[in-house]
Scaffold this active site. Structure first.
Site, short mmCIF file in Angstrom:
data_model
loop_
_atom_site.label_atom_id
_atom_site.label_comp_id
_atom_site.label_asym_id
_atom_site.label_seq_id
_atom_site.Cartn_x
_atom_site.Cartn_y
_atom_site.Cartn_z
N ASN A 40 17.38 -30.73 10.25
CA ASN A 40 16.53 -30.52 9.27
C ASN A 40 15.86 -31.97 8.18
O ASN A 40 14.34 -31.31 7.54
CB ASN A 40 18.06 -30.23 7.41
N ASP A 67 22.81 -20.21 4.06
CA ASP A 67 21.68 -20.04 4.55
C ASP A 67 20.76 -18.87 3.84
O ASP A 67 21.03 -18.09 2.80
CB ASP A 67 21.66 -19.24 5.90
#
Ligand code: FPP
Length: 246
Positions: free
Chosen positions: A66, A18
């Site tokens: 996503n 991330d």
């Protein structure tokens, strides 16, 4: 050197990569530049994990959620993935790494899917580290899929209710051939699981690093693994019980 005990490495290391976007934004760069730099970190961490002797490395590369990102970012991420897989296949063969994926693969663009299948085929006889990319992966979706298939097998009689236990349930998940992660790293200071391996993480040691993924290099990996090696895994037992076990 890295101060790690080779006998006490996690058998399965999972990583939520991330902070690519924030890394770029902090430098007034486009988010995709952050992802490109993130791919460089993927190379380093894959190589280092394999060199250290970690048997399973699982990377959360693209979540089921996503797909909701702006179309241009999704497109660039898919292009990066395809390029990475194509370029790295040769290196995986050299390093004896077996490539694997988990997730809802039929949602991937056909060209990415082809690259994935080719990498799986070309590395299928390798006996070293098993590198799993989670692509279009969501843990709740995975658990629901397993429950649905179990329901079908119960209805058809190929499975009996008495045989349904944790081990059997696990065999219906994407990770049926992979042991549960011993250690999970998430970068960039976020302290969430974000729908990653919810069933499999039940007893996993968690580690959160403030470093954004593009800057998470070998030294950060060693730091995380040293932390892992300092922990006592009790699996619900007491310390004394563990010390008395031979
Ligand atoms: C998180 O950063 C990262 C991703 C959504 C994807 C991870 C992808 C890569 C490292 C590149 C492609 C992967 C491989 C295996 C080649 P973010 O965009 O969520 O960062 P932010 O939270 O700072 O916005």
């Amino acid at each position: 050197m890295h101060g790690l005990n080779p006998e006490k490495l996690p058998r399965h290391l999972a990583i939520i990569m991330d902070g690519n976007g924030r890394w770029a934004q902090e430098r007034m760069l486009k988010r995709i530049i952050g992802h490109q730099r993130g791919v460089e970190t993927v190379r380093v961490i894959v190589e280092e994990s394999s060199r250290l002797g970690i048997k399973y490395l699982t990377l959360f590369a693209f979540s089921a959620e996503n797909w909701l990102r702006p179309k241009t970012e999704v497109k660039s991420l898919m292009a990066l993935l395809k390029k990475y897989i194509r370029i790295e296949t040769a290196r995986m063969i050299d390093s004896n790494i077996r490539f694997n994926v988990i997730g809802n693969l039929n949602e991937l663009p056909p060209d990415v899917n082809e690259a994935v299948q080719e990498a799986i085929d070309r590395t299928s006889r390798n006996g070293g580290m098993i590198l799993t990319l989670a692509l279009s992966y969501g843990a709740r979706q995975e658990i629901l899929m397993a429950a649905g298939r179990i329901a079908e097998d119960l209805a058809s009689g190929s499975l009996s209710r008495d045989n349904l236990d944790e081990k059997l349930f696990s065999s219906y998940l994407f990770t049926s051939d992979i042991p549960d992660p011993d250690f999970l790293i998430r970068t960039s200071g976020e302290m969430r699981i974000s729908n990653f391996l919810l069933w499999q993480l039940a007893y996993t040691e968690l580690y959160f690093s403030d470093v954004n993924w593009p800057e998470f290099k070998a030294n950060e990996l060693y730091r995380a693994l040293r932390d892992y090696q300092s922990r006592e895994r009790r699996f619900g037992r007491t310390s004394a019980q563990l010390q008395n076990r031979s």
